[in-house]
Design a protein around this motif. Structure first.
Motif, short mmCIF file in Angstrom:
data_model
loop_
_atom_site.label_atom_id
_atom_site.label_comp_id
_atom_site.label_asym_id
_atom_site.label_seq_id
_atom_site.Cartn_x
_atom_site.Cartn_y
_atom_site.Cartn_z
N ASP A 134 0.81 -0.96 -0.31
CA ASP A 134 -0.15 -0.16 -0.29
C ASP A 134 0.57 1.41 0.08
N MET A 135 0.36 2.53 0.00
CA MET A 135 1.47 3.68 -0.28
C MET A 135 1.75 4.46 0.63
N SER A 136 1.53 3.48 2.27
CA SER A 136 2.32 3.75 3.12
C SER A 136 3.92 2.72 3.61
N SER A 137 3.40 2.10 2.38
CA SER A 137 4.90 1.45 2.74
C SER A 137 5.79 1.70 1.20
N MET A 138 7.33 2.00 1.61
CA MET A 138 8.33 2.06 0.45
C MET A 138 9.32 1.39 0.84
N THR A 139 10.61 1.44 -0.53
CA THR A 139 11.11 1.12 -0.87
C THR A 139 12.38 1.84 0.07
N PRO A 140 13.45 1.65 0.38
CA PRO A 140 14.34 1.96 1.86
C PRO A 140 14.72 3.12 1.83
N SER A 141 15.53 4.73 1.86
CA SER A 141 16.55 5.42 1.66
C SER A 141 17.52 5.06 2.04
N TYR A 142 18.75 5.21 0.63
CA TYR A 142 19.85 5.47 1.77
C TYR A 142 20.16 5.60 3.02
N GLU A 143 19.38 6.71 3.06
CA GLU A 143 19.64 7.20 5.02
C GLU A 143 19.05 6.45 5.70
N GLN A 144 17.91 5.04 5.79
CA GLN A 144 16.91 4.71 6.27
C GLN A 144 18.08 3.11 6.08
N PHE A 145 18.52 2.71 5.08
CA PHE A 145 19.60 1.02 5.05
C PHE A 145 20.59 2.01 6.52
N LYS A 146 21.83 3.07 5.75
CA LYS A 146 22.81 3.17 6.44
C LYS A 146 22.47 3.10 7.77
N GLU A 147 20.71 4.51 8.83
CA GLU A 147 20.66 3.79 10.13
C GLU A 147 20.28 2.61 10.87
N LEU A 148 20.06 1.41 9.86
CA LEU A 148 19.46 0.33 9.86
C LEU A 148 21.11 -0.61 10.21
#
Length: 239
Positions: A134-148
């Motif tokens: 659904d539209m509340s889900s998205m492919t992660p950003s570079y910054e979100q992966f880095k944070e993870l």
């Protein structure tokens, strides 16, 4: 080559006429994958500084231990062959400095690659995480992966018959990233590592896009930029 049956999630030979586990005919593999609706995605709070919630499985997967679907970047259709000729925004090739260069109709930043729009981030209409969930889900950003990866403890794990990476967040919650590799043409590369698209093209021209993965020893994360037509899994985050 081993491919994933979209019905039962088992790995099978690309030469098989049907899935030996569930019986799905080969002719239905890609139709079934493209028609599957994923509306039961669960997300986990790992206690990350941004509050980002991570999906517990890949787009198209039945469980965290299923590789799910592979997608070309910003293309929600599952392919049998991940080449430029099968890419959603491919216009054709032209020759530049003795090299074949793809011409693209979207997400381009240089005239040598086609129609320039200077869009370098994946739009929701092209994002498989949004299309299949659904539209509340998205492919992660570079910054979100880095944070993870920089805020979680990482270790290699073999569980339920599959290899992967176990991440433990600051709050103690866990996230399993199954080893998937990625596909170029029909060949799987980096098969022992989790590989995921992030939502941004590379910085020049945009014929490549960004991936996050782990080192072969699972002691750190790494980034690389394959061609956008390659098949790569997606692990959604919640907006």
């Amino acid at each position: 080559m081993i491919i994933i049956c979209p019905e039962c999630g088992r790995g099978i030979s690309s030469f098989a006429d049907s899935c030996p586990n569930c019986g799905l005919p080969r002719s239905m593999f890609f139709k079934a994958a493209n028609q599957r609706s994923i509306n039961n995605m669960e997300f986990v709070d790992l206690g990350l500084p941004s509050g980002t919630l991570w999906a517990t499985k890949n787009v198209g997967a039945k469980s965290p231990y299923d590789k799910g679907m592979y997608f070309a970047w910003a293309d929600s259709e599952v392919k049998e062959d991940y080449t430029w000729e099968n890419y959603k925004y491919f216009l054709g090739f032209h020759i530049a400095e003795s090299n074949k260069v793809p011409r693209l109709s979207k997400y381009t930043g240089h005239i040598r690659l086609g129609i320039v729009d200077n869009i370098s981030f994946m739009e929701p209409c092209d994002d498989p995480a949004s299309v299949y969930n659904d539209m509340s889900s998205m492919t992660p950003s570079y910054e979100q992966f880095k944070e993870l990866f920089e805020n979680c403890k990482m270790s290699r794990e073999y569980t339920k018959g599959v290899n992967g990476i176990q991440l433990v967040g600051p709050n103690g919650n866990k996230l399993f990233l199954i080893a998937t590799g990625y596909i170029t043409g029909t060949k799987i590369l980096k098969e022992k590592c989790p590989v995921f698209w992030h939502n941004r093209c590379n910085s020049y021209g945009y014929d490549n896009a960004g991936c996050f993965s782990t080192t072969d020893f699972a002691d750190n994360y790494c980034t690389f930029s394959p061609e956008r037509c390659c098949g790569v899994p997606i692990r959604p985050v919640r907006r």
